[in-house]
Each structure stands twice: as C-alpha cells, then as structure tokens.
Design an enzyme around this catalytic site. Structure first.
Site, short mmCIF file in Angstrom:
data_model
loop_
_atom_site.label_atom_id
_atom_site.label_comp_id
_atom_site.label_asym_id
_atom_site.label_seq_id
_atom_site.Cartn_x
_atom_site.Cartn_y
_atom_site.Cartn_z
N GLU A 99 -4.88 -23.32 29.29
CA GLU A 99 -4.81 -23.33 29.88
C GLU A 99 -5.30 -25.03 31.04
O GLU A 99 -6.42 -24.41 31.87
CB GLU A 99 -6.19 -22.92 29.14
CG GLU A 99 -6.01 -21.33 28.93
CD GLU A 99 -7.34 -20.55 27.92
OE1 GLU A 99 -8.43 -21.61 27.76
OE2 GLU A 99 -6.92 -19.25 27.50
N VAL A 100 -5.89 -25.81 30.40
CA VAL A 100 -6.03 -26.93 30.30
C VAL A 100 -5.04 -27.50 30.77
O VAL A 100 -4.57 -28.40 29.97
CB VAL A 100 -7.46 -27.97 29.66
CG1 VAL A 100 -7.57 -29.23 30.42
CG2 VAL A 100 -8.70 -26.67 29.27
N HIS A 104 -2.61 -31.87 25.87
CA HIS A 104 -3.30 -32.36 24.43
C HIS A 104 -2.74 -31.56 23.56
O HIS A 104 -2.15 -30.51 23.60
CB HIS A 104 -4.26 -32.20 24.92
CG HIS A 104 -4.89 -30.35 25.26
ND1 HIS A 104 -4.21 -30.17 26.56
CD2 HIS A 104 -5.00 -29.48 24.43
CE1 HIS A 104 -4.57 -28.79 26.93
NE2 HIS A 104 -4.50 -28.24 25.58
#
Ligand code: 5GP
Length: 118
Positions: A99-100, A104
C-alpha cells in the site's frame, strides 16, 4: 521499475514531516512502529534511500538489503521474540498487498503466525 513518489507517507516519516514511534535509526535505515499493528510487535524497517518496491533493489543495494535484515534481527532480539520466532515480510506491488510505495520490511511477532497467508 516503479516511479518513486517523494511525498509518500514513509518519505514524510523519514523527513520528520509525519510523526512516528522510532525504534531504531542509523544513516541507512529507519525503523518505527506500524500505526495499525497486526501483531503485538509490528515494526517497519525501511531504507532511507528512495526505493519504491522490492523490484527496485539493485546490485548496488546489496549491503543495504543486508542492513535491513540485520536491523530486523537486532530489533527482534531486543524485543525478546528471537527464540519464539517472528515473521519478516516484504509486500511487493498490488498482488503482494503493498500500500505504501517506499520499500519496507514488516517485522511481526509476539504471537504465533498462520501459514499460508491469505
Ligand atoms: P504495506 O501494505 O504497504 O506492505 O504496508 C504498509 C504499512 O504501513 C501498513 O501496515 C500500515 O499500517 C502502515 N502505515 C500506513 N500509514 C502509516 C503511518 O502514517 N504511520 C505508520 N507508523 N505506519 C503506517
């Protein structure tokens, strides 16, 4: 290759424009608590470099990738979850549930994890 949006949420977190609960930081990586934890311990480890997805890591990032994983390993140790175990996840693109779009690594622990994922 993904386009990197310099105004994505994690870029703003690195720049201190959005607050975060810092767990660890050095010149290459930043680690902070996930805002919507999926386990008692849910920490995100991110490179400070502008890298959108796992697809965008290159040969030049080999050391950085090692740094990300060793940071996760160290945090797990400090949080006391090394022996029970934990899960490390990089979601990549749409089917991976990303989603981002700043790469990460999720560190999830403090409870047993299910397999396979949904
Ligand atoms: P993804 O689905 O991209 O792999 O994971 C994005 C993660 O970022 C999610 O677990 C979500 O809860 C977390 N997240 C989204 N916005 C913020 C934020 O503003 N602050 C923090 N600490 N985590 C966030």
């Amino acid at each position: 290759m993904s386009t990197y949006d310099p105004d994505n949420i994690f870029a703003k977190i690195i720049r201190g424009e959005i607050p975060s609960k810092k767990v660890f930081e050095n010149e290459k990586v930043y680690a902070f608590e996930d805002i919507n934890p999926q386990a008692p311990i849910h920490i995100l480890i991110i490179p400070k470099a502008e890298i959108a997805t796992v697809n965008d890591f290159t040969e030049e990032n080999k050391e950085l990738i090692g740094e990300i994983f060793l940071t996760a390993q160290q945090i797990a140790k400090e949080k006391g979850i090394s022996e029970d175990g934990y899960r490390l996840v990089f979601n990549c693109n749409r089917y991976g549930g990303q989603e981002v779009y700043h790469a990460h690594l999720h560190l999830l622990g403090g409870r047993p994890m299910k397999w396979p994922p949904g």
